[in-house]
Design a protein around this motif. Structure first.
Motif, short mmCIF file in Angstrom:
data_model
loop_
_atom_site.label_atom_id
_atom_site.label_comp_id
_atom_site.label_asym_id
_atom_site.label_seq_id
_atom_site.Cartn_x
_atom_site.Cartn_y
_atom_site.Cartn_z
N PRO A 43 6.78 -13.18 49.43
CA PRO A 43 7.34 -14.08 50.44
C PRO A 43 8.80 -14.47 50.17
CG PRO A 43 5.86 -15.29 48.98
CD PRO A 43 5.72 -13.83 48.64
N ASP A 44 9.21 -14.41 48.91
CA ASP A 44 10.57 -14.84 48.56
C ASP A 44 11.49 -13.67 48.25
OD1 ASP A 44 9.81 -17.57 48.76
OD2 ASP A 44 8.92 -17.46 46.75
N ALA A 45 11.13 -12.47 48.72
CA ALA A 45 11.93 -11.29 48.42
C ALA A 45 13.34 -11.42 49.00
CB ALA A 45 11.25 -10.04 48.98
N GLU A 46 14.33 -11.02 48.22
CA GLU A 46 15.73 -11.08 48.63
C GLU A 46 16.23 -9.69 49.02
OE1 GLU A 46 17.19 -14.86 45.91
OE2 GLU A 46 17.41 -12.82 45.11
N PRO A 47 17.27 -9.63 49.85
CA PRO A 47 17.72 -8.32 50.34
C PRO A 47 18.37 -7.48 49.26
CG PRO A 47 19.20 -10.06 51.06
CD PRO A 47 18.03 -10.75 50.43
N ALA A 48 18.08 -6.19 49.29
CA ALA A 48 18.67 -5.22 48.36
C ALA A 48 19.11 -3.99 49.12
CB ALA A 48 17.66 -4.84 47.27
N LEU A 49 20.15 -3.33 48.62
CA LEU A 49 20.64 -2.09 49.20
C LEU A 49 20.82 -1.07 48.09
CD1 LEU A 49 21.69 -0.58 51.72
CD2 LEU A 49 23.99 -1.36 51.11
N TYR A 50 20.29 0.14 48.32
CA TYR A 50 20.30 1.21 47.33
C TYR A 50 21.21 2.35 47.82
CZ TYR A 50 16.01 -1.13 45.70
OH TYR A 50 15.09 -2.04 45.26
N VAL A 51 22.11 2.83 46.94
CA VAL A 51 23.09 3.85 47.31
C VAL A 51 22.94 5.04 46.35
CG1 VAL A 51 25.52 4.35 47.75
CG2 VAL A 51 24.65 2.03 48.08
N HIS A 52 22.69 6.21 46.90
CA HIS A 52 22.40 7.41 46.11
C HIS A 52 23.66 8.07 45.56
CE1 HIS A 52 23.84 10.20 49.21
NE2 HIS A 52 23.26 9.42 50.10
N GLY A 53 23.44 9.13 44.78
CA GLY A 53 24.54 9.86 44.17
C GLY A 53 24.92 11.11 44.93
N LEU A 54 25.89 11.85 44.38
CA LEU A 54 26.39 13.08 44.99
C LEU A 54 25.26 14.10 45.12
CD1 LEU A 54 28.74 14.87 45.96
CD2 LEU A 54 29.17 15.46 43.56
N GLY A 55 25.02 14.56 46.33
CA GLY A 55 23.97 15.53 46.58
C GLY A 55 22.59 14.91 46.72
N GLY A 56 22.49 13.59 46.56
CA GLY A 56 21.20 12.93 46.68
C GLY A 56 20.97 12.38 48.07
N SER A 57 20.01 11.48 48.17
CA SER A 57 19.71 10.84 49.46
C SER A 57 18.96 9.55 49.19
CB SER A 57 18.87 11.76 50.34
OG SER A 57 17.51 11.76 49.92
#
Length: 324
Positions: A43-57
């Motif tokens: 219920p208390d989860a905070e926003p996160a953003l994940y950014v991949h590497g070269l050639g990844g996704s």
């Protein structure tokens, strides 16, 4: 810099291998950005953003985002030209950083806990330095911050392609000559120190991801142009001027976790400790027998360090509120 704090493993969710989180195409500034969303379970989860590497996704974050879903409401984006996102106009670190900033602003979820692997780590450092208002914490897994000895990277063998006219065509031709299963095996062998840690489901998904690349006519050009932009940023970082990633790293104020594998074959293994030394409020986790993508190879260890960071920073914020 201090050692990373590891949350007790027994307090993490039980092990599972979820399918890639559902994704959707979002038109942003005239082009499509593909985003996968990991549903929060707390219920208390905070926003996160994940950014991949070269050639990844965005698929590179499936397992870690799932393991952290009780604390973090995750989104993972495909950078322009990669995964299922449309190609971009430019493939430089500033251009990628602007896209990450625009996504955070567009989503209305900021500030976020920002995660970056390899190229995504370099992008994330730039975002955290230029837009501290958008960042809660920063987690860097094998960040591709500048180093000049390319003998310490398998990517060094690609340097001649940067000098060849129409090198993108040669890269596309080489890609077309390699079976997807072989290409997936080569990519995993370059990124992972111990392939036995990668389950059959993830191996098959890697093959499927390669097939997506084969169907995208822009992929080879996006890959090579991004690599050229990364190398250019490395060179500029050792010259006078404000564009140096190392100088930017010194200005990062977000609490930061740096994770490095001692068997990294793509980024000089000295970069992770140097990154932790440069960023003022940093914690370092160096892992023996681990390669370039620790979030895939030893995800529970990485998750323990992330929860340690979140717990520490959360307690600091609560103490500050009480003092205020």
């Amino acid at each position: 810099m201090k050692p990373a704090t590891l949350w007790p493993d027994r307090l993490l969710p039980a092990h599972s291998v979820p399918p890639p989180w559902p994704g959707r195409a979002v038109r942003l500034d005239g082009t499509v950005t593909y985003v996968r969303e990991t549903p929060a379970t707390g219920p208390d989860a905070e926003p996160a953003l994940y950014v991949h590497g070269l050639g990844g996704s965005s698929q590179n974050w499936t397992d870690l985002a799932g393991l952290l879903a009780d604390r973090l409401d995750g989104q993972a984006i495909d950078l322009p030209g990669f995964g299922r996102s449309e190609p971009g106009r430019r493939y430089t670190l500033p251009a990628f950083a602007r896209r990450v900033v625009r996504w955070i602003e567009h989503s209305g979820r900021g500030p976020v806990h920002l995660f970056g692997n390899s190229l995504g780590g370099a992008i994330s450092v730039r975002v955290a330095a230029l837009r501290p208002d958008l960042i809660r914490t920063l987690t860097l897994v094998s960040p591709a911050l500048p180093f000049l000895d390319f003998r310490r990277s398998l990517q060094g063998r690609m340097l001649p392609l940067l000098a060849i006219p129409r090198g993108e065509r040669l890269a596309a031709w080489r890609l077309a000559q390699t079976a997807p299963e072989v290409m997936a095996q080569q990519v995993m062998a370059a990124c992972v120190a111990d392939l036995s840690r990668i389950c059959d489901q993830r191996r098959q998904e890697a093959v499927d991801e390669i097939l997506v690349r084969y169907q995208a006519e822009h992929y080879a050009a996006a890959y090579l142009r991004t690599f050229r932009g990364l190398v250019s940023s490395f060179v500029r970082s050792y010259l006078p001027g404000s564009g140096s990633l190392w100088r930017m790293a010194r200005t990062v104020r977000a609490p930061t976790l740096v994770v490095g594998g001692r068997q990294d074959r793509l980024v000089d293994v000295r970069v992770a400790p140097q990154t932790a030394r440069v960023i003022p409020d940093s914690r370092l986790l160096l892992l023996e027998g681990v390669g370039h993508v620790a979030q895939l190879e030893v995800l529970r260890l990485v998750a323990r360090a992330v929860v340690g960071l979140l717990t520490e920073t959360g307690e600091s914020a609560r103490r500050a509120d009480l003092a205020g």
